[in-house]
Design a protein around this motif. Structure first.
Motif, mmCIF file in Angstrom:
data_model
loop_
_atom_site.group_PDB
_atom_site.id
_atom_site.type_symbol
_atom_site.label_atom_id
_atom_site.label_comp_id
_atom_site.label_asym_id
_atom_site.label_seq_id
_atom_site.Cartn_x
_atom_site.Cartn_y
_atom_site.Cartn_z
ATOM 1 N N LYS A 33 0.857 -1.185 0.000
ATOM 2 C CA LYS A 33 0.000 0.000 0.000
ATOM 3 C C LYS A 33 0.891 1.232 0.000
ATOM 4 C CE LYS A 33 -0.299 0.093 5.057
ATOM 5 N NZ LYS A 33 -1.191 0.084 6.229
ATOM 6 N N ASP A 34 0.326 2.395 -0.169
ATOM 7 C CA ASP A 34 1.106 3.633 -0.045
ATOM 8 C C ASP A 34 1.659 3.726 1.363
ATOM 9 O OD1 ASP A 34 0.319 4.140 -2.600
ATOM 10 O OD2 ASP A 34 -1.008 5.822 -2.102
ATOM 11 N N THR A 35 2.939 4.048 1.491
ATOM 12 C CA THR A 35 3.560 4.094 2.816
ATOM 13 C C THR A 35 4.754 5.063 2.785
ATOM 14 O OG1 THR A 35 4.477 2.731 4.601
ATOM 15 C CG2 THR A 35 5.023 2.066 2.342
ATOM 16 N N LYS A 36 5.649 4.961 3.775
ATOM 17 C CA LYS A 36 6.760 5.915 3.922
ATOM 18 C C LYS A 36 8.055 5.187 4.294
ATOM 19 C CE LYS A 36 3.753 9.640 5.653
ATOM 20 N NZ LYS A 36 2.482 8.885 5.485
ATOM 21 N N ILE A 37 9.176 5.850 3.968
ATOM 22 C CA ILE A 37 10.480 5.464 4.525
ATOM 23 C C ILE A 37 10.809 6.464 5.625
ATOM 24 C CG2 ILE A 37 12.950 5.150 4.102
ATOM 25 C CD1 ILE A 37 12.372 4.545 1.235
ATOM 26 N N TYR A 38 11.168 5.938 6.801
ATOM 27 C CA TYR A 38 11.500 6.791 7.942
ATOM 28 C C TYR A 38 13.010 6.825 8.170
ATOM 29 C CZ TYR A 38 6.521 6.327 8.961
ATOM 30 O OH TYR A 38 5.144 6.349 8.864
ATOM 31 N N GLU A 39 13.464 7.912 8.760
ATOM 32 C CA GLU A 39 14.889 8.069 9.062
ATOM 33 C C GLU A 39 15.360 7.034 10.074
ATOM 34 O OE1 GLU A 39 18.041 11.568 10.430
ATOM 35 O OE2 GLU A 39 15.876 11.914 10.607
ATOM 36 N N LYS A 40 14.498 6.728 11.054
ATOM 37 C CA LYS A 40 14.821 5.748 12.095
ATOM 38 C C LYS A 40 13.727 4.690 12.138
ATOM 39 C CE LYS A 40 17.204 9.231 14.883
ATOM 40 N NZ LYS A 40 17.220 9.949 16.179
ATOM 41 N N ASN A 41 13.948 3.664 12.947
ATOM 42 C CA ASN A 41 12.951 2.599 13.059
ATOM 43 C C ASN A 41 11.826 3.012 14.012
ATOM 44 O OD1 ASN A 41 14.366 2.489 15.440
ATOM 45 N ND2 ASN A 41 14.970 0.344 15.269
ATOM 46 N N ASP A 42 11.220 4.130 13.666
ATOM 47 C CA ASP A 42 10.213 4.744 14.527
ATOM 48 C C ASP A 42 9.322 5.631 13.653
ATOM 49 O OD1 ASP A 42 8.741 6.235 16.341
ATOM 50 O OD2 ASP A 42 10.438 6.573 17.686
ATOM 51 N N GLU A 43 8.015 5.409 13.725
ATOM 52 C CA GLU A 43 7.093 6.188 12.891
ATOM 53 C C GLU A 43 7.081 7.674 13.239
ATOM 54 O OE1 GLU A 43 3.210 4.257 11.567
ATOM 55 O OE2 GLU A 43 3.719 3.105 13.371
ATOM 56 N N SER A 44 7.592 8.033 14.421
ATOM 57 C CA SER A 44 7.627 9.442 14.809
ATOM 58 C C SER A 44 8.881 10.153 14.298
ATOM 59 C CB SER A 44 7.552 9.579 16.338
ATOM 60 O OG SER A 44 8.686 8.989 16.949
ATOM 61 N N SER A 45 9.808 9.403 13.668
ATOM 62 C CA SER A 45 11.025 10.021 13.147
ATOM 63 C C SER A 45 10.734 10.692 11.812
ATOM 64 C CB SER A 45 12.131 8.978 12.995
ATOM 65 O OG SER A 45 11.820 8.070 11.977
ATOM 66 N N ASN A 46 11.722 11.407 11.280
ATOM 67 C CA ASN A 46 11.540 12.142 10.027
ATOM 68 C C ASN A 46 11.241 11.212 8.855
ATOM 69 O OD1 ASN A 46 12.115 14.562 11.309
ATOM 70 N ND2 ASN A 46 14.310 14.420 10.858
ATOM 71 N N LYS A 47 10.384 11.679 7.963
ATOM 72 C CA LYS A 47 10.076 10.934 6.740
ATOM 73 C C LYS A 47 11.173 11.221 5.711
ATOM 74 C CE LYS A 47 7.316 12.499 3.631
ATOM 75 N NZ LYS A 47 6.146 12.993 2.876
ATOM 76 N N ILE A 48 11.713 10.167 5.108
ATOM 77 C CA ILE A 48 12.731 10.309 4.069
ATOM 78 C C ILE A 48 12.092 10.359 2.684
ATOM 79 C CG2 ILE A 48 14.643 9.108 2.912
ATOM 80 C CD1 ILE A 48 15.575 8.152 5.598
ATOM 81 N N SER A 49 11.092 9.510 2.492
ATOM 82 C CA SER A 49 10.480 9.428 1.170
ATOM 83 C C SER A 49 9.107 8.777 1.264
ATOM 84 C CB SER A 49 11.369 8.611 0.230
ATOM 85 O OG SER A 49 10.786 8.470 -1.038
ATOM 86 N N ASP A 50 8.241 9.122 0.318
ATOM 87 C CA ASP A 50 6.959 8.433 0.166
ATOM 88 C C ASP A 50 7.140 7.222 -0.737
ATOM 89 O OD1 ASP A 50 5.127 10.108 1.661
ATOM 90 O OD2 ASP A 50 5.482 11.634 0.120
ATOM 91 N N ILE A 51 6.370 6.178 -0.472
ATOM 92 C CA ILE A 51 6.411 4.966 -1.274
ATOM 93 C C ILE A 51 5.003 4.684 -1.793
ATOM 94 C CG2 ILE A 51 6.962 2.490 -1.288
ATOM 95 C CD1 ILE A 51 9.371 4.312 -0.817
ATOM 96 N N LYS A 52 4.892 4.370 -3.075
ATOM 97 C CA LYS A 52 3.610 4.049 -3.683
ATOM 98 C C LYS A 52 3.354 2.541 -3.645
ATOM 99 C CE LYS A 52 2.657 8.275 -5.038
ATOM 100 N NZ LYS A 52 1.552 9.024 -4.393
ATOM 101 N N LYS A 53 2.104 2.160 -3.641
ATOM 102 C CA LYS A 53 1.730 0.745 -3.697
ATOM 103 C C LYS A 53 2.385 0.085 -4.904
ATOM 104 C CE LYS A 53 -2.190 -2.411 -4.011
ATOM 105 N NZ LYS A 53 -3.647 -2.569 -4.156
ATOM 106 N N ASP A 54 2.903 -1.141 -4.698
ATOM 107 C CA ASP A 54 3.595 -1.967 -5.701
ATOM 108 C C ASP A 54 4.995 -1.466 -6.045
ATOM 109 O OD1 ASP A 54 1.485 -3.754 -5.900
ATOM 110 O OD2 ASP A 54 0.512 -2.617 -7.495
ATOM 111 N N GLU A 55 5.446 -0.370 -5.428
ATOM 112 C CA GLU A 55 6.824 0.090 -5.640
ATOM 113 C C GLU A 55 7.780 -0.888 -4.981
ATOM 114 O OE1 GLU A 55 9.540 4.136 -5.102
ATOM 115 O OE2 GLU A 55 7.406 4.176 -4.630
#
Length: 353
Positions: A101-123
């Motif tokens: 599904k659409d999701t994110k890459i985070y800077e750390k292993n924590d959803e509260s950390s900075n977002k590095i990039s958006d990810i699209k479904k099937d990427e």
């Protein structure tokens, strides 16, 4: 009465394999050096290995390279801004994972950390490693690395046994990298090319090998200094060591057999001893089957010193100086150097007085 010299050639059944064996096509996105097989890999301008003029340089540090294309025996990667070729055999292949599904890459292993990039479904992203936080894995997208939630990717749909096998694969990859970093530390070698900032260097090591402490180097070991002993050459072993020191500073070329223009570790020992009428094969594993086993601390000048993960997986060979040091073709960046003997897995003596 003077004892005659005896050459010991106790050759047992040797492990042999085709260096450039054909591999099946891989859907994997990226690769990283397998340090259980080699200390470095030649970078070539085309997919042939018939002459050294085709070699543009070498890579010997644990970075991740995206596969741009492939032929039967080679992968094409980008190296220093150029499309180049590297032999398939010498790499771990990293796996792709696909977003559910659409999701994110985070800077750390924590959803509260900075977002590095958006990810699209099937990427698809490159799986770099499994994280200590079992809800996350480390990934690479283009030149960015960070963490994603396992539940957002097809990893979460894998059978538990298949997931355990994948985790074991990545554990072995990073154990291999750690052994190589430890080898460099013992021998006072820098992990990354000259000129890189040390803070950046340590960041890169943490990025690739996420240990608590990064490889440290002192300013004294930043520049390699060729310090070696000239030993009394009243036997072939000492003469062989003294002959080897003539080639300090010469380049490392994987598969090379030219003492001046480029040579690898087993090519170096093979060519040095050929000068004294002793024939050795061009493979460290096979060379380890020659000679008489010697205990660490009892080595003499000219003894062969082997490194690896086990007696059946020897990946490096050097020549002892008999005073706690070795001379060897170390890797593509360092070339032929002297260093401490460290912690070898085996020492063999070819000459007995």
């Amino acid at each position: 009465m003077k004892k005659s010299k005896k050459i010991i050639l106790l050759l047992t059944t040797a492990l042999s394999f085709g260096i450039f064996g054909t591999m099946e096509k891989s859907e994997a996105k990226s690769l990283i050096i397998n340090y259980d097989l080699t200390e470095g890999v030649n970078v070539r301008k085309d997919d042939s290995d018939n002459d050294n003029s085709n070699i543009l340089g070498g890579i010997d540090y644990p970075d991740i390279y995206e596969i741009k294309g492939e032929t039967e025996d080679y992968y094409q990667i980008e190296f220093e801004g150029k499309k180049v070729y590297v032999g398939k055999y010498w790499f771990h292949i990293l796996d792709d994972i696909k977003a559910l599904k659409d999701t994110k890459i985070y800077e750390k292993n924590d959803e509260s950390s900075n977002k590095i990039s958006d990810i699209k479904k099937d990427e698809q992203l490159t799986l770099v490693d499994f994280d200590e936080n079992k809800d996350f894995v480390k990934v690479k997208k283009d030149d960015k690395e960070g963490f994603v939630k396992i539940e957002d990717f097809d990893l979460s749909t894998k059978d538990e046994k298949d997931l355990d096998k994948l985790k074991e694969k990545y554990k072995k990859i990073y154990e291999s990298i750690k052994r190589y970093i430890d080898y460099l530390k013992r021998n006072g070698l820098s992990l990354y090319p000259e000129g890189e900032d040390k803070a950046e260097e340590n960041d890169q090591i943490r990025r690739i090998y996420p240990e608590k402490t990064a490889y440290e180097e002192s300013s004294e070991t930043r520049d390699i200094e060729y310090i070696y002993y000239t030993v009394d050459d009243n036997d072939i072993g000492k003469s062989a060591y003294n002959f080897a020191t003539k080639f300090l500073g010469n380049p490392y070329v994987f598969g090379g057999i030219d003492l001046v223009n480029g040579i690898d570790c087993s090519g170096f020992t093979m060519q040095v001893y050929s000068e004294f009428g002793i024939g050795l094969p061009h493979l460290a594993q096979t060379q380890s089957n020659y000679g008489k086993t010697i205990a660490l601390g009892e080595e003499k000048a000219g003894d062969l010193v082997f490194f690896g993960t086990s007696l059946s997986n020897i990946t490096h060979v050097a020549i002892a100086d008999g005073q706690g040091g070795i001379i060897h073709a170390a890797n593509p960046r360092a070339g032929v150097i002297t260093s401490s003997i460290g912690n070898p897995i085996l020492i063999k003596r070819l000459i007995e007085n």
